[in-house]
Design a protein around this motif. Structure first.
Motif, PDB file in Angstrom:
ATOM      1  N   GLU A  91      58.703  35.045  42.122  1.00  0.00           N
ATOM      2  CA  GLU A  91      59.708  36.039  42.461  1.00  0.00           C
ATOM      3  C   GLU A  91      60.473  36.400  41.197  1.00  0.00           C
ATOM      4  O   GLU A  91      60.318  35.763  40.163  1.00  0.00           O
ATOM      5  CB  GLU A  91      60.652  35.472  43.522  1.00  0.00           C
ATOM      6  CG  GLU A  91      59.934  35.097  44.815  1.00  0.00           C
ATOM      7  CD  GLU A  91      60.806  34.344  45.788  1.00  0.00           C
ATOM      8  OE1 GLU A  91      61.801  33.713  45.358  1.00  0.00           O
ATOM      9  OE2 GLU A  91      60.488  34.365  46.984  1.00  0.00           O
ATOM     10  N   THR A  92      61.325  37.402  41.289  1.00  0.00           N
ATOM     11  CA  THR A  92      62.138  37.794  40.152  1.00  0.00           C
ATOM     12  C   THR A  92      62.994  36.613  39.709  1.00  0.00           C
ATOM     13  O   THR A  92      63.538  35.888  40.531  1.00  0.00           O
ATOM     14  CB  THR A  92      63.034  38.986  40.520  1.00  0.00           C
ATOM     15  OG1 THR A  92      62.189  40.054  40.944  1.00  0.00           O
ATOM     16  CG2 THR A  92      63.859  39.433  39.332  1.00  0.00           C
ATOM     17  N   GLY A  93      63.070  36.412  38.414  1.00  0.00           N
ATOM     18  CA  GLY A  93      63.830  35.301  37.861  1.00  0.00           C
ATOM     19  C   GLY A  93      62.901  34.223  37.343  1.00  0.00           C
ATOM     20  O   GLY A  93      61.713  34.453  37.105  1.00  0.00           O
ATOM     21  N   LEU A  94      63.440  33.029  37.194  1.00  0.00           N
ATOM     22  CA  LEU A  94      62.674  31.902  36.678  1.00  0.00           C
ATOM     23  C   LEU A  94      62.112  31.093  37.839  1.00  0.00           C
ATOM     24  O   LEU A  94      62.847  30.654  38.720  1.00  0.00           O
ATOM     25  CB  LEU A  94      63.566  31.015  35.795  1.00  0.00           C
ATOM     26  CG  LEU A  94      62.882  29.842  35.116  1.00  0.00           C
ATOM     27  CD1 LEU A  94      61.747  30.311  34.205  1.00  0.00           C
ATOM     28  CD2 LEU A  94      63.898  29.031  34.325  1.00  0.00           C
ATOM     29  N   ASN A  95      60.817  30.922  37.856  1.00  0.00           N
ATOM     30  CA  ASN A  95      60.106  30.177  38.889  1.00  0.00           C
ATOM     31  C   ASN A  95      59.489  28.955  38.222  1.00  0.00           C
ATOM     32  O   ASN A  95      58.537  29.085  37.463  1.00  0.00           O
ATOM     33  CB  ASN A  95      59.008  31.052  39.500  1.00  0.00           C
ATOM     34  CG  ASN A  95      59.556  32.355  40.036  1.00  0.00           C
ATOM     35  OD1 ASN A  95      59.943  32.425  41.181  1.00  0.00           O
ATOM     36  ND2 ASN A  95      59.623  33.377  39.197  1.00  0.00           N
ATOM     37  N   GLN A  96      60.043  27.783  38.502  1.00  0.00           N
ATOM     38  CA  GLN A  96      59.619  26.580  37.797  1.00  0.00           C
ATOM     39  C   GLN A  96      58.855  25.616  38.692  1.00  0.00           C
ATOM     40  O   GLN A  96      59.093  25.531  39.888  1.00  0.00           O
ATOM     41  CB  GLN A  96      60.835  25.839  37.240  1.00  0.00           C
ATOM     42  CG  GLN A  96      61.534  26.587  36.133  1.00  0.00           C
ATOM     43  CD  GLN A  96      62.673  25.784  35.574  1.00  0.00           C
ATOM     44  OE1 GLN A  96      63.688  25.607  36.231  1.00  0.00           O
ATOM     45  NE2 GLN A  96      62.501  25.311  34.358  1.00  0.00           N
TER      46      GLN A  96
ATOM     47  N   SER B  17      55.768  27.364  34.431  1.00  0.00           N
ATOM     48  CA  SER B  17      56.860  28.184  34.936  1.00  0.00           C
ATOM     49  C   SER B  17      56.570  29.633  34.589  1.00  0.00           C
ATOM     50  O   SER B  17      55.846  29.927  33.644  1.00  0.00           O
ATOM     51  CB  SER B  17      58.210  27.742  34.364  1.00  0.00           C
ATOM     52  OG  SER B  17      58.239  27.911  32.973  1.00  0.00           O
ATOM     53  N   VAL B  18      57.113  30.523  35.410  1.00  0.00           N
ATOM     54  CA  VAL B  18      56.932  31.950  35.198  1.00  0.00           C
ATOM     55  C   VAL B  18      58.293  32.607  35.286  1.00  0.00           C
ATOM     56  O   VAL B  18      59.043  32.366  36.229  1.00  0.00           O
ATOM     57  CB  VAL B  18      55.999  32.567  36.266  1.00  0.00           C
ATOM     58  CG1 VAL B  18      55.895  34.070  36.079  1.00  0.00           C
ATOM     59  CG2 VAL B  18      54.638  31.915  36.231  1.00  0.00           C
TER      60      VAL B  18
END
Length: 81
Positions: A19-24, A29-30
């Motif tokens: 999703e929008t933001g930091l996905n850890q 992580s993306v």
């Protein structure tokens, strides 16, 4: 599920959702940024090499990796319906 105890990180190498933001997650992580104006959406994939090395040393690495990948395959399938 099967009564076997696993580490808390079992099957969690990759983020559950992107999703929008930091996905850890434990290893990967993306960071996903919304497009602005004429700028295309930007995504940055990061790898925590220390965590990857930790995972590789774990006796359950193969099983954990397979579960992580199976979850991604299922999520991908669901997102294309």
């Amino acid at each position: 599920m099967n009564g076997k105890s696993h580490k808390d990180c079992f099957g969690k190498m990759f983020p559950q959702r992107i999703e929008t933001g930091l996905n850890q997650a434990k290893v990967f992580s993306v960071e996903k940024k919304l497009p602005g104006g004429l700028i295309h959406r930007k995504e940055a994939v990061r790898t925590d090499v220390e965590q990857w090395d930790d995972c590789r040393r774990c006796p359950e690495f193969d099983s954990c990796y397979k579960l992580s990948m199976a979850k991604i395959a299922l999520q991908t399938s669901l997102s294309h319906q």
